[in-house]
Design a protein around this motif. Structure first.
Motif, short mmCIF file in Angstrom:
data_model
loop_
_atom_site.label_atom_id
_atom_site.label_comp_id
_atom_site.label_asym_id
_atom_site.label_seq_id
_atom_site.Cartn_x
_atom_site.Cartn_y
_atom_site.Cartn_z
N ALA A 198 0.83 -1.21 0.00
CA ALA A 198 0.00 0.00 0.00
C ALA A 198 0.86 1.26 0.00
O ALA A 198 0.58 2.24 -0.70
N VAL A 199 1.96 1.22 0.78
CA VAL A 199 2.88 2.37 0.83
C VAL A 199 3.50 2.61 -0.55
O VAL A 199 3.62 3.74 -1.03
N GLN A 200 3.91 1.51 -1.21
CA GLN A 200 4.52 1.65 -2.54
C GLN A 200 3.52 2.21 -3.55
O GLN A 200 3.87 3.05 -4.40
N VAL A 201 2.25 1.79 -3.46
CA VAL A 201 1.22 2.32 -4.38
C VAL A 201 0.99 3.81 -4.16
O VAL A 201 0.87 4.60 -5.11
N SER A 202 0.94 4.25 -2.89
CA SER A 202 0.75 5.69 -2.61
C SER A 202 1.95 6.50 -3.10
O SER A 202 1.79 7.60 -3.66
N MET A 203 3.18 5.97 -2.94
CA MET A 203 4.36 6.67 -3.46
C MET A 203 4.30 6.80 -4.98
O MET A 203 4.67 7.83 -5.56
N LYS A 204 3.80 5.77 -5.64
CA LYS A 204 3.68 5.83 -7.09
C LYS A 204 2.70 6.93 -7.51
O LYS A 204 2.96 7.70 -8.45
N HIS A 205 1.56 7.05 -6.80
CA HIS A 205 0.59 8.12 -7.12
C HIS A 205 1.22 9.49 -6.92
O HIS A 205 1.01 10.42 -7.73
N GLU A 206 1.98 9.66 -5.84
CA GLU A 206 2.62 10.96 -5.59
C GLU A 206 3.63 11.31 -6.67
O GLU A 206 3.73 12.45 -7.12
N ILE A 207 4.37 10.32 -7.14
CA ILE A 207 5.35 10.58 -8.21
C ILE A 207 4.64 10.97 -9.50
O ILE A 207 5.08 11.87 -10.24
N GLU A 208 3.50 10.32 -9.79
CA GLU A 208 2.74 10.70 -10.99
C GLU A 208 2.23 12.14 -10.90
O GLU A 208 2.27 12.89 -11.88
N LEU A 209 1.76 12.55 -9.72
CA LEU A 209 1.31 13.93 -9.53
C LEU A 209 2.46 14.91 -9.72
O LEU A 209 2.31 15.98 -10.34
N ALA A 210 3.64 14.56 -9.19
CA ALA A 210 4.81 15.44 -9.37
C ALA A 210 5.17 15.58 -10.84
O ALA A 210 5.54 16.66 -11.31
N MET A 211 5.06 14.48 -11.60
CA MET A 211 5.34 14.55 -13.04
C MET A 211 4.37 15.48 -13.75
O MET A 211 4.75 16.29 -14.60
N LYS A 212 3.09 15.42 -13.38
CA LYS A 212 2.10 16.31 -14.00
C LYS A 212 2.39 17.77 -13.68
O LYS A 212 2.27 18.65 -14.55
#
Length: 571
Positions: free
Chosen positions: A285-299
């Motif tokens: 779950a922690v890894q999935v949330s980090m992935k979402h945050e990285i995608e937001l940073a890319m946007k």
């Protein structure tokens, strides 16, 4: 005659002064053409007149120390009872309790108060900026300056001169504003440089973020595979434990105590395995949330890049507007040159007229001299004739009468010529005045010509600066387009040059070889071999280095050393 009521005369005087002050304030504000501040004299006189109107017939408030006469009491009462400011004019006379502050003959209690309220509606066309902070509003009432409303011919002439001076000042302010806008181009250039640097940094950060995302995805896959292996192991272990439990149940009849111990151990192992499974799920779950945050940073990074590209487009539009303003200034300068030519032609015509008038005056002086000589000769002849008249009185009386007639005619001719001379002198004086006026105008034209030449020089300098800035912007645009294509090359060169000591851009102000100062047209370039900063002319060489497979930019000195090393087969 019946005497008028002095209070009615005071009300009429205050009403007339209010009309004059409001009319003068509106006219001067419209001709002024800018926002008024508290130092504007007509606005100050308007406030003085309104304060006199509000204090007319105001009752004196008694206190222990002294008598106090202020206008804040009725104004506070108006604000409390009638918050609608638009209805004050209709209801100011019928306010309950207003008699406590004003006498029955006061301006605010009569019809003149309603008229003043109607006049105040016209002040909506004025823009004013007043700062009341720190002002002493309880001070003594100011004095009305009547000189602002009493005008004479000299004031009208001074007003015209002030209008001309205001027009000249507006032109000067316009030219200064243009200079300020042109000076902002340098700041825009620095902004473009900073945006270019931030753009490259954002691109690098974006590449790093993409690499991090790929790494995180790989770790996620690894963790999922490990989770699957752990689940398989737990299932196998559970199956084994189930078989053991079944065997232990069969042997339960023989040894109950041993079976209880084995059951407790199996139960504890199950709890440990379930705890491990929950821990693994939490990490996922922690890894999935980090992935979402990285995608937001890319946007967000992509949005910043688009916004910076929009700012570059806006900067180019501002440069085009500055170019159009320079063209308008050049057209105005051409119009002023045509006006100078027309005034020079008028001066030449006036000089021709003055030459003609001086020639006519010379001819008239010659005629006067001839007439005076003829008069002298006639007087001599008269004396001779008088001596002869003693002997020949009868015969010469007829001749004397004829001579007298000739004298009368000569005198009338002399009077006519004198009057004509006076008129010519007056015309000459007028022409001299016109000449002096034209000379003053020529001096003004000469000064304007000098200013025009100065403006031409400044315009040429500004054109040079504009062309340099335009060339620099073109180079920046080309470099921005090339920078996207050369990102991989720059990364490889940066990897190869990590061991070099790069000189900072702020520390270098002159080229190290030719020692010329850097500017918008003379850009800075790093040598990929030694790390120093050079101009384009001193670093336009490309050679392949051992650290990079592709050719990179090097300075002239490094280029010569590398060629010498290659020719002598030195490392």
């Amino acid at each position: 005659m019946a005497t008028k009521d002095p209070t009615a005369v005071e009300r009429a005087n205050l009403l007339n002064m209010a009309k004059l002050s409001i009319k003068g304030l509106i006219e001067s504000a419209l001709s002024f053409g800018r926002t008024l501040d508290s130092d504007y004299p007509p606005l100050q006189q308007f406030f003085v007149v309104m304060e006199h109107c509000l204090k007319h017939g105001l009752k004196v408030r008694k206190s222990f120390l002294s008598y106090n006469k202020t206008i804040w009491g009725p104004l506070e009462l108006v604000e409390k009872l009638y918050p609608e400011a638009e209805e004050i004019g209709a209801s100011v006379r019928d306010l309950p309790g207003l008699n406590e502050f004003y006498e029955y003959h006061a301006l605010m209690m009569e019809e003149e108060g309603a008229v003043i309220v109607g006049l105040l509606v016209g002040l909506n066309v004025i823009d004013a900026n007043l700062c009341v902070k720190g002002e002493d509003l309880d001070s003594q009432v100011g004095v009305i300056d009547f000189s602002m409303y009493l005008k004479n011919e000299e004031d009208i002439g001074n007003k015209e001169r002030n209008v001309q001076i205001a027009a000249i000042l507006d032109q000067k302010n316009y030219v200064e504003e243009l200079n300020r806008q042109l000076n902002t181009v340098s700041s825009l250039h620095s902004r473009v440089d900073s945006l270019e640097k931030s753009n490259t940094k954002l691109i690098e950060e974006l590449a790093i973020a993409k690499n991090n995302i790929i790494k995180l995805q790989e770790e996620n896959h690894q963790l999922r595979s490990e989770n699957k292996l752990i689940l398989m192991k737990t299932q196998q272990h559970l199956e084994v434990t189930k078989v053991d439990v079944e065997t232990e149940l069969q042997t339960y009849k023989h040894s109950r105590q041993g079976l209880d111990e084995m059951y407790n151990e199996a139960r504890r192992q199950l709890r440990d395995e379930s705890q491990l499974r929950q821990d693994v799920e939490n990490e996922l779950a922690v890894q999935v949330s980090m992935k979402h945050e990285i995608e937001l940073a890319m946007k967000l990074l992509e949005k910043d890049i688009h916004e910076k590209q929009d700012t570059l487009i806006g900067l180019r539009q501002q440069l085009e507007e500055v170019k159009a303003i320079n063209i308008e200034m050049y057209q105005k300068l051409q119009g002023s040159e045509d006006g100078l030519k027309e005034k020079n032609e008028i001066i030449a015509r006036l000089e021709e007229k003055t030459n003609k008038i001086t020639a006519a005056m010379r001819q008239l002086e010659q005629r006067l001299q001839q007439a005076e000589k003829a008069q002298m000769e006639a007087e001599d002849e008269d004396e001779k004739y008088l001596q002869e008249c003693l002997s020949k009185s009868d015969s010469l009386q007829k001749q004397i009468s004829q001579k007298e007639k000739q004298l009368v005619q000569l005198e009338t001719d002399l009077k006519i010529e004198k009057e004509w001379r006076q008129t010519l002198q007056e015309d000459l004086q007028k022409e001299k005045d016109a000449l002096s006026h034209l000379r003053n105008e020529t001096q003004q034209i000469i000064s304007l010509k000098k200013e025009f030449l100065n403006l031409q020089d400044e315009n040429q300098q500004l054109k040079k600066i504009y062309h340099e800035q335009e060339q620099a912007l073109q180079e920046l645009g080309n470099k921005l387009s090339e920078s996207k294509l050369k990102i991989e090359d720059i990364k490889e060169a940066n990897k190869a040059l990590q061991g070099l000591v790069w000189l900072k851009d702020k520390e270098a102000t002159h080229c190290k070889l030719c020692e010329k100062e850097f500017s918008l047209s003379k850009r800075k370039h790093h040598c990929r071999n030694c790390g120093e900063i050079f101009c384009n002319a001193c670093s336009d060489n490309e050679l392949p280095l051992p650290s990079s497979p592709k050719p990179v930019r090097v300075c002239d000195s490094c280029h010569a050393l590398l060629i010498q090393r290659c020719s002598s087969n030195l490392p």
